[in-house]
Write a protein that holds these residues in place. Sequence first.
Motif, PDB file in Angstrom:
ATOM      1  N   ALA A 108       0.885  -1.281   0.026  1.00  0.00           N
ATOM      2  CA  ALA A 108      -0.048  -0.180   0.137  1.00  0.00           C
ATOM      3  C   ALA A 108       0.874   1.333  -0.169  1.00  0.00           C
ATOM      4  N   GLY A 109       2.091   1.355   0.806  1.00  0.00           N
ATOM      5  CA  GLY A 109       2.795   2.168   0.852  1.00  0.00           C
ATOM      6  C   GLY A 109       3.452   2.682  -0.392  1.00  0.00           C
ATOM      7  N   LEU A 110       4.015   1.573  -1.043  1.00  0.00           N
ATOM      8  CA  LEU A 110       4.648   1.856  -2.634  1.00  0.00           C
ATOM      9  C   LEU A 110       3.619   2.397  -3.573  1.00  0.00           C
ATOM     10  N   LEU A 111       2.564   1.653  -3.566  1.00  0.00           N
ATOM     11  CA  LEU A 111       1.664   2.183  -4.617  1.00  0.00           C
ATOM     12  C   LEU A 111       1.109   3.562  -4.520  1.00  0.00           C
ATOM     13  N   SER A 112       1.046   4.022  -3.132  1.00  0.00           N
ATOM     14  CA  SER A 112       0.499   5.402  -2.670  1.00  0.00           C
ATOM     15  C   SER A 112       1.667   6.339  -3.102  1.00  0.00           C
ATOM     16  N   ASP A 113       2.774   5.924  -2.874  1.00  0.00           N
ATOM     17  CA  ASP A 113       3.834   6.860  -3.372  1.00  0.00           C
ATOM     18  C   ASP A 113       3.997   7.130  -4.652  1.00  0.00           C
ATOM     19  N   LEU A 114       3.776   6.009  -5.538  1.00  0.00           N
ATOM     20  CA  LEU A 114       3.956   6.113  -7.156  1.00  0.00           C
ATOM     21  C   LEU A 114       2.515   7.006  -7.392  1.00  0.00           C
ATOM     22  N   ALA A 115       1.443   6.863  -6.874  1.00  0.00           N
ATOM     23  CA  ALA A 115       0.427   7.711  -7.118  1.00  0.00           C
ATOM     24  C   ALA A 115       0.628   9.081  -7.038  1.00  0.00           C
ATOM     25  N   LEU A 116       1.081   9.480  -5.764  1.00  0.00           N
ATOM     26  CA  LEU A 116       1.472  10.718  -5.412  1.00  0.00           C
ATOM     27  C   LEU A 116       2.602  11.410  -6.150  1.00  0.00           C
ATOM     28  N   ARG A 117       3.614  10.725  -6.609  1.00  0.00           N
ATOM     29  CA  ARG A 117       4.541  11.317  -7.529  1.00  0.00           C
ATOM     30  C   ARG A 117       4.146  11.662  -8.766  1.00  0.00           C
ATOM     31  N   THR A 118       3.012  11.058  -9.195  1.00  0.00           N
ATOM     32  CA  THR A 118       2.472  11.385 -10.670  1.00  0.00           C
ATOM     33  C   THR A 118       1.114  12.458 -10.541  1.00  0.00           C
ATOM     34  N   ALA A 119       1.174  13.059  -9.457  1.00  0.00           N
ATOM     35  CA  ALA A 119       0.295  13.895  -9.028  1.00  0.00           C
ATOM     36  C   ALA A 119      -0.350  14.877 -10.222  1.00  0.00           C
ATOM     37  N   GLY A 120       0.962  15.388 -10.716  1.00  0.00           N
ATOM     38  CA  GLY A 120       0.732  16.479 -11.595  1.00  0.00           C
ATOM     39  C   GLY A 120      -0.098  16.178 -12.791  1.00  0.00           C
ATOM     40  N   ARG A 121      -0.490  14.710 -13.250  1.00  0.00           N
ATOM     41  CA  ARG A 121      -1.132  14.380 -14.241  1.00  0.00           C
ATOM     42  C   ARG A 121      -2.600  14.419 -14.188  1.00  0.00           C
ATOM     43  N   PRO A 123      -5.660  16.502 -12.500  1.00  0.00           N
ATOM     44  CA  PRO A 123      -6.019  17.878 -12.040  1.00  0.00           C
ATOM     45  C   PRO A 123      -6.843  17.801 -10.546  1.00  0.00           C
ATOM     46  N   GLY A 124      -6.408  18.697  -9.621  1.00  0.00           N
ATOM     47  CA  GLY A 124      -6.982  18.752  -8.290  1.00  0.00           C
ATOM     48  C   GLY A 124      -6.258  18.021  -7.357  1.00  0.00           C
ATOM     49  N   MET A 125      -5.318  17.126  -7.751  1.00  0.00           N
ATOM     50  CA  MET A 125      -4.416  16.413  -6.582  1.00  0.00           C
ATOM     51  C   MET A 125      -3.186  17.330  -6.338  1.00  0.00           C
ATOM     52  N   ARG A 126      -3.170  17.398  -5.054  1.00  0.00           N
ATOM     53  CA  ARG A 126      -1.915  18.501  -4.410  1.00  0.00           C
ATOM     54  C   ARG A 126      -0.682  17.309  -4.590  1.00  0.00           C
ATOM     55  N   PRO A 127       0.466  17.861  -5.107  1.00  0.00           N
ATOM     56  CA  PRO A 127       1.697  17.391  -5.221  1.00  0.00           C
ATOM     57  C   PRO A 127       2.252  17.106  -3.829  1.00  0.00           C
ATOM     58  N   GLN A 128       2.347  17.989  -2.984  1.00  0.00           N
ATOM     59  CA  GLN A 128       2.829  18.166  -1.815  1.00  0.00           C
ATOM     60  C   GLN A 128       1.924  17.275  -0.614  1.00  0.00           C
ATOM     61  N   THR A 129       0.870  16.702  -1.145  1.00  0.00           N
ATOM     62  CA  THR A 129       0.204  15.719  -0.115  1.00  0.00           C
ATOM     63  C   THR A 129       1.121  14.978   0.728  1.00  0.00           C
ATOM     64  N   PRO A 130       1.147  15.006   2.173  1.00  0.00           N
ATOM     65  CA  PRO A 130       1.867  14.146   2.931  1.00  0.00           C
ATOM     66  C   PRO A 130       1.531  12.812   2.888  1.00  0.00           C
ATOM     67  N   LEU A 131       2.685  11.841   2.670  1.00  0.00           N
ATOM     68  CA  LEU A 131       2.395  10.476   2.873  1.00  0.00           C
ATOM     69  C   LEU A 131       2.814  10.056   4.263  1.00  0.00           C
ATOM     70  N   VAL A 132       1.791   9.229   5.016  1.00  0.00           N
ATOM     71  CA  VAL A 132       2.258   8.693   6.159  1.00  0.00           C
ATOM     72  C   VAL A 132       2.003   7.045   5.644  1.00  0.00           C
ATOM     73  N   VAL A 133       3.272   6.264   6.322  1.00  0.00           N
ATOM     74  CA  VAL A 133       2.998   4.875   6.068  1.00  0.00           C
ATOM     75  C   VAL A 133       3.257   4.156   7.391  1.00  0.00           C
TER      76      VAL A 133
END
Length: 387
Positions: A108-121, A123-133
Amino acid sequence: MDDTSVRGTAPVPEPGQLHAVLVVAASTGGIGAHVRSLAQGLVAHGLTVTVCGPAATDQQFGFSATGARFHPVEITPSSGPRADAAAIGELRRAFTGAGVVHAHGLRAGLLSDLALRTAGRVPGMRPQTPLVVTMHHALLGTGMERRLLRLMERRVARAADLLLGASSDLVARARELGAGDARLGPVAAPPLPAATLDRAAARAALPGASDRPVVLAVGRLAAQKGFDLLLDASRLLAGLDPRPLVVIAGEGPEGGALRDRVAAERLPVLLLGHRTDVPELLAAADLVVISSRWEARPLVAQEALRAGVPLVATAVGGVPELVGDAAVLVPYGDAAALGRAVAGLLADAPCRARLAEQGRAQALTWPDEVATVAQVLSIYDELVQRS
């Protein structure tokens, strides 16, 4: 059905309301129960909460019933290009507008990180959203599998804004891997309901248990749980009079092999399969055994001590810090030591009574669900302010 329960539609928080997204892979026990407890507590504190995970997890744990929105994401146990790409896409949609993402477990942590790293693709997702694992388990694989898991573990440890370990050894491991911020995040066991049967009735419900000591083990029938070790130890118990009955509740990939051993060696072991009546099983038990290779804060240990049932456990992972002096601890892998500890405790009623009292006292020192939610809320506030 409102629009926030529709797949792919993100909930809209009220002004000033934090949107937390909890991510979980397939879970058969403690992780799913913890995420449900966390979701319920966060909703009660006014957060907008989305839980992402395989559809089966919502059916099993009832995330939707907590007031959280459930977004189905099929996070598979092992990596696969197509499955991972689909999961990352769904996570991107679920993360839209999120103030914090909190993943549970390595996948879950790995896939969440990958999703957040592509946030710019998206609209509406914040690239700086903090990730807690939150890491709930140690990695116990071997060979190539172990090497791949270690690489994933290192990436997740370094990618997370904050890594929580369910036990101190997991926190130490995260720091070794380069985690910027790693802290202890104990996972509280939800309290069990009261048993519906008294001791005599609970024992009568177990075949052959009415006039014999009952040694109870509960858990998934998987290699980590060390039930093969418990079967080895059961041979040492067969010569006692009266002959104890070892009762194992659970299902899993090792089930067939364990059943074959019990039959072939005529062991004093009863394999019950999956059970939902753990309070009744505890009422019937003279003691509980944990034979695992590793555990963080095993639910059955917490349930046993709260119920005043003496515990024999392997001294692994977070078990010693969890139970303190309120259990008998033995080295992992030593069937003779495990058998001796069980036999000695069955023969010593005053010691069992003392451990029962110490167990209840030890349980009072653990953080409960309210304290766990409060800790997580404080962490979310800290990270959101930091970002």
